[in-house]
Design an enzyme around this catalytic site. Structure first.
Site, short mmCIF file in Angstrom:
data_model
loop_
_atom_site.label_atom_id
_atom_site.label_comp_id
_atom_site.label_asym_id
_atom_site.label_seq_id
_atom_site.Cartn_x
_atom_site.Cartn_y
_atom_site.Cartn_z
N CYS A 22 -26.19 -31.04 -32.50
CA CYS A 22 -26.29 -31.08 -31.04
C CYS A 22 -25.98 -32.50 -30.60
O CYS A 22 -26.71 -33.43 -30.96
CB CYS A 22 -27.69 -30.66 -30.61
SG CYS A 22 -27.89 -30.66 -28.81
N PHE A 78 -45.77 -31.91 -18.42
CA PHE A 78 -44.72 -31.90 -19.44
C PHE A 78 -45.27 -32.57 -20.70
O PHE A 78 -45.72 -33.71 -20.65
CB PHE A 78 -43.46 -32.64 -18.96
CG PHE A 78 -42.39 -31.70 -18.48
CD1 PHE A 78 -42.64 -30.86 -17.41
CD2 PHE A 78 -41.16 -31.65 -19.09
CE1 PHE A 78 -41.66 -29.97 -16.97
CE2 PHE A 78 -40.18 -30.77 -18.66
CZ PHE A 78 -40.43 -29.92 -17.60
N CYS A 109 -27.31 -34.26 -25.97
CA CYS A 109 -28.70 -34.37 -25.54
C CYS A 109 -28.86 -35.44 -24.45
O CYS A 109 -28.30 -36.52 -24.54
CB CYS A 109 -29.56 -34.72 -26.74
SG CYS A 109 -31.33 -34.64 -26.40
N ASP A 110 -29.65 -35.12 -23.41
CA ASP A 110 -29.89 -36.07 -22.33
C ASP A 110 -31.33 -36.58 -22.35
O ASP A 110 -31.82 -37.09 -21.34
CB ASP A 110 -29.56 -35.44 -20.97
CG ASP A 110 -30.44 -34.22 -20.66
OD1 ASP A 110 -31.27 -33.84 -21.49
OD2 ASP A 110 -30.27 -33.65 -19.57
N THR A 111 -32.02 -36.44 -23.50
CA THR A 111 -33.44 -36.73 -23.56
C THR A 111 -33.76 -37.73 -24.67
O THR A 111 -33.23 -37.62 -25.77
CB THR A 111 -34.22 -35.43 -23.85
OG1 THR A 111 -33.88 -34.46 -22.86
CG2 THR A 111 -35.72 -35.67 -23.82
N HIS A 146 -34.83 -31.51 -10.81
CA HIS A 146 -35.57 -32.78 -10.92
C HIS A 146 -34.64 -33.98 -10.83
O HIS A 146 -35.01 -35.03 -10.31
CB HIS A 146 -36.37 -32.81 -12.22
CG HIS A 146 -35.58 -32.59 -13.45
ND1 HIS A 146 -34.93 -31.40 -13.73
CD2 HIS A 146 -35.29 -33.40 -14.50
CE1 HIS A 146 -34.30 -31.49 -14.88
NE2 HIS A 146 -34.50 -32.70 -15.37
N CYS A 187 -36.46 -33.91 -33.38
CA CYS A 187 -35.65 -32.70 -33.24
C CYS A 187 -34.95 -32.45 -34.57
O CYS A 187 -34.64 -33.41 -35.31
CB CYS A 187 -34.61 -32.86 -32.13
SG CYS A 187 -33.57 -31.40 -31.90
N GLU A 243 -39.84 -24.77 -24.38
CA GLU A 243 -38.39 -24.84 -24.32
C GLU A 243 -37.87 -25.28 -25.68
O GLU A 243 -38.10 -26.40 -26.11
CB GLU A 243 -37.96 -25.82 -23.23
CG GLU A 243 -38.53 -25.44 -21.87
CD GLU A 243 -37.90 -26.19 -20.71
OE1 GLU A 243 -38.23 -25.85 -19.57
OE2 GLU A 243 -37.09 -27.10 -20.95
#
Ligand code: SF4
Length: 210
Positions: free
Chosen positions: A46, A25, A49-51, A204, A31, A116
């Site tokens: 957005c 990864f 977001c979980d990142t 995951h 972003c 992605e």
């Protein structure tokens, strides 16, 4: 070009059609739909977001001065063996930084490149597997690819309209939010009512991988 990488690590792809595949990864910092700061989340285009994609201080992250250096870093994380090399380029929004020089450098080291993206920027040529995950309220310009991953439910998106886009696979993935069960129910409902959509789960998170 200098690349800002939040983190890079070897794991199993957790989502989508290629779930379960060993992959490096490569998470770029930054972003175009959210700053990544919690103070800005409510006003961002957005906001689910979980990142963490802010900065370059994650595991395997850093600044890389050119494509060869970064591609060698990715190859080092893969370790020995040249079979089925896969790198998942993500973010943040990877199309802000992924360029043809890096695509070529990764290919020259035997990697297939999966990316992605939120689709608001044209995809870089040469990507081997393109996943687009549209966000409500944004203008998606990249409407063709291998995988359309709809995080659901989302205001401002009509799944029926997305069905006209030129993708091979249409995946609906429950939003990871406070009301998880409602999101799961909504995703199942869409897949049951519209057979073009398949349910995608974040494997995951179920098995405890990053
Ligand atoms: S577009 Fe993707 S990376 Fe950017 S804020 Fe949304 S979920 Fe996070």
């Amino acid at each position: 070009m200098t690349y800002a990488v939040k983190e890079a690590f070897l794991t199993l792809q957790g989502e989508g059609v290629q779930a379960g595949s060993r992959a490096v990864f490569l998470r770029f910092a930054g972003c175009n739909l959210w700053s990544g700061r919690e103070a800005d989340r409510a006003a961002a285009v957005c906001n689910f977001c979980d990142t963490d994609f802010v900065g370059t201080g994650g595991v395997g992250g850093g600044k890389f001065t050119d494509a060869e250096e970064l591609a060698s870093h990715v190859a080092g994380l893969w370790g020995g063996g040249s079979e089925r090399r896969l790198v998942v380029v993500t973010g943040g929004e990877p199309m802000l930084q992924l360029d043809v020089a890096l695509v070529d450098a990764l290919h020259s080291r035997g990697f297939r490149i999966a990316a992605e993206s939120n689709g608001t920027l044209p995809a870089t040529p040469g990507i081997d597997w393109l996943c687009i995950s549209p966000k409500g309220g944004s203008e998606v310009v990249q409407r063709q690819g291998d995988e359309l991953k709809l995080v659901w439910p989302q205001p401002g998106i009509d799944p029926l309209a997305l069905e006209a886009w030129d993708f091979v696979n249409f995946l609906v993935q429950p939003m990871d939010c406070a009301d998880r069960q409602s999101a799961i129910d909504a995703a199942i409902k869409l897949a049951m009512e519209r057979p073009k959509w398949r349910l995608s789960l974040q494997a995951h998170k179920i098995v405890g991988l990053p």
